[in-house]
Design a protein around this motif. Sequence first.
Motif, mmCIF file in Angstrom:
data_model
loop_
_atom_site.group_PDB
_atom_site.id
_atom_site.type_symbol
_atom_site.label_atom_id
_atom_site.label_comp_id
_atom_site.label_asym_id
_atom_site.label_seq_id
_atom_site.Cartn_x
_atom_site.Cartn_y
_atom_site.Cartn_z
ATOM 1 N N CYS A 108 0.713 -1.656 -0.161
ATOM 2 C CA CYS A 108 0.305 0.411 0.002
ATOM 3 C C CYS A 108 0.654 1.611 -0.178
ATOM 4 O O CYS A 108 0.326 2.601 -0.699
ATOM 5 N N PHE A 111 2.399 1.728 -3.943
ATOM 6 C CA PHE A 111 1.516 2.028 -4.770
ATOM 7 C C PHE A 111 0.685 3.869 -4.829
ATOM 8 O O PHE A 111 1.319 4.791 -5.355
ATOM 9 N N GLU A 112 0.765 4.506 -3.277
ATOM 10 C CA GLU A 112 0.675 5.377 -2.721
ATOM 11 C C GLU A 112 2.335 5.887 -2.793
ATOM 12 O O GLU A 112 1.980 7.674 -3.860
ATOM 13 N N LYS A 115 2.242 6.856 -7.533
ATOM 14 C CA LYS A 115 1.118 7.576 -7.317
ATOM 15 C C LYS A 115 1.792 9.164 -7.098
ATOM 16 O O LYS A 115 1.535 10.226 -8.119
ATOM 17 N N MET B 11 -5.239 -5.649 -1.905
ATOM 18 C CA MET B 11 -4.375 -4.540 -2.008
ATOM 19 C C MET B 11 -5.361 -3.190 -2.807
ATOM 20 O O MET B 11 -6.193 -3.241 -3.499
ATOM 21 N N CYS B 12 -4.661 -2.583 -2.672
ATOM 22 C CA CYS B 12 -5.550 -0.653 -3.212
ATOM 23 C C CYS B 12 -4.607 -1.241 -4.744
ATOM 24 O O CYS B 12 -4.050 -1.097 -5.124
ATOM 25 N N HIS B 38 -6.124 -2.962 5.325
ATOM 26 C CA HIS B 38 -5.054 -2.372 4.399
ATOM 27 C C HIS B 38 -5.413 -0.636 5.091
ATOM 28 O O HIS B 38 -6.839 -0.027 4.763
ATOM 29 N N CYS B 40 -4.704 2.434 3.651
ATOM 30 C CA CYS B 40 -4.791 2.900 2.664
ATOM 31 C C CYS B 40 -5.976 2.891 2.223
ATOM 32 O O CYS B 40 -6.544 3.366 1.168
#
Lengths: 297, 74
Positions: A108, A111-112, A115, B11-12, B38, B40
Motif C-alpha cells: 500500500c 502504491f501511494e 502515485k 491491495m489498493c 489496509h 490506504c
Amino acid sequence: MDMDSLRVFCKTFSCRSISLAAKELFLTQPTITHKLKSLEIELNLILFERSNKGVIPTQAGHMVYNYAQNMIGLYENMILDLASYDGETVKRLTISSCSTFGQYALPCSLFEFKKRAAHIELQLEHAFSTDIIIQVKEQGVDIGFIEGTYSDKEIECLSIGKSQLLFVASPEFLLCKTLKLDHLYDFNLLLMHHKSTLRRIIENALKNKGMDLKKLNIIESPSLESIKSALLSSQCISILPYMSIKKELYTKSLVSLNFNDLVMEYSFSLIHKKQIVKPCKTEFIDYIKTEGLKKLC
Amino acid sequence: MNQYVDALGDMCPIPLLNAKKMYSDLEKNEYLKLVTDHSCVVTNIHEYFNYLPCQITIDEVANGVWEILIIKIR
C-alpha cells in the motif's frame, strides 16, 4: 575476469555440476570448463575439485563465491541504474524486504508513493533480513526493510514500527484457548523457515521460558500461506505475525491462543547505505518518514 | 439491495474499484459495507465517497481491520 566468468562460476557453484550449469546457462560444457579454467589461472587457485559425480568447491571456491555474488549484484544494479539515468538523475529504486512485511504491509505504501512519483521505477524483492543487510551493504540495493534493527558506520537504520507474533490454530481443533507452554510438546508446530529472523525470535522466546526446542515437533515451511492452509485442515499450531493473519482472525477461520501469557514482539526497520546519495532514494525515505508510516498496514 | 464487499487481503486500488461498482447499483437509503485490512483503502474510499451524496462511517473493529459503512442518501 569478466562478469560472464563470474556468472558461470556462481552457477557451477550452486549446481555443483558443470553439466547442469551448462544446461541452465544455455552454454556448452566445454565453454563452462574453459571459463572456469581461465578464472582459476587468473586467480592462481583451484576453485573446484572435479569428480565424475560433479564438482565440489574448495575453500578458495567458497571465498570467491561470496565476493562474486556481491560483484554481480553491484554490477547488475549499476547497469539498470544507468539504463534509467536521464542525464540528470537515476530514476530507479531497488527495495529488498523481508517477506512478511513485503507481502502484507509494504504494497500500500508503495502504491501511494508511485502515485506521487510515477517517474521513479520501483523494483521490489523479498529476502531474509540477514541477506538484505548484505544486499544493502555490498550489492547495490538502495533500501532494505528488515525485521529487527541494524546499523554500523555505513548503514543508517530508521525505525518503522512494531508488531506481534501470535499462537494460532483452527477453531475446531482446540477446545481450550488458554494453555500451558508444556502442552506445545503434544502438538505439531508449524514454523517459518529457519533463516527467518522471526523464527529466531520465536525460538529465543520459547528457550527463555525454559522450553526444550529439540522436544518440539517442528514442521518448517517457507510460505506463510501454506502454513495457514495447513492450519485450516489439520491439527497443528503455528506462531505467525499478526499482519499475516488479520483476515483469518476477523473471519474467525483461525483463532489466537494464549500460552502462559507469552507475548512475542518484534520491530522492523528501514536500512540504507549512507554514502549512496540518490534523489529518488531521498524522496522515498522522506515519504516513508512523513506519510509512509501511516499507510503501512 | 444492500451490498457487502470483503476486501480483506486486497491491495489498493482493488477495494475502491469494487466499492465504486457496488455503490452504483445501490438504491436510495441502501448501504454498502466494506471490510478491509489496509489503511490506504480506508483513506482512498473516504476521499472518493466524500464527494458523493452518502453517509460514511468507519469503525476499526480490530487492530488494523476496518469496517466501512456507506449509506446512499440520494
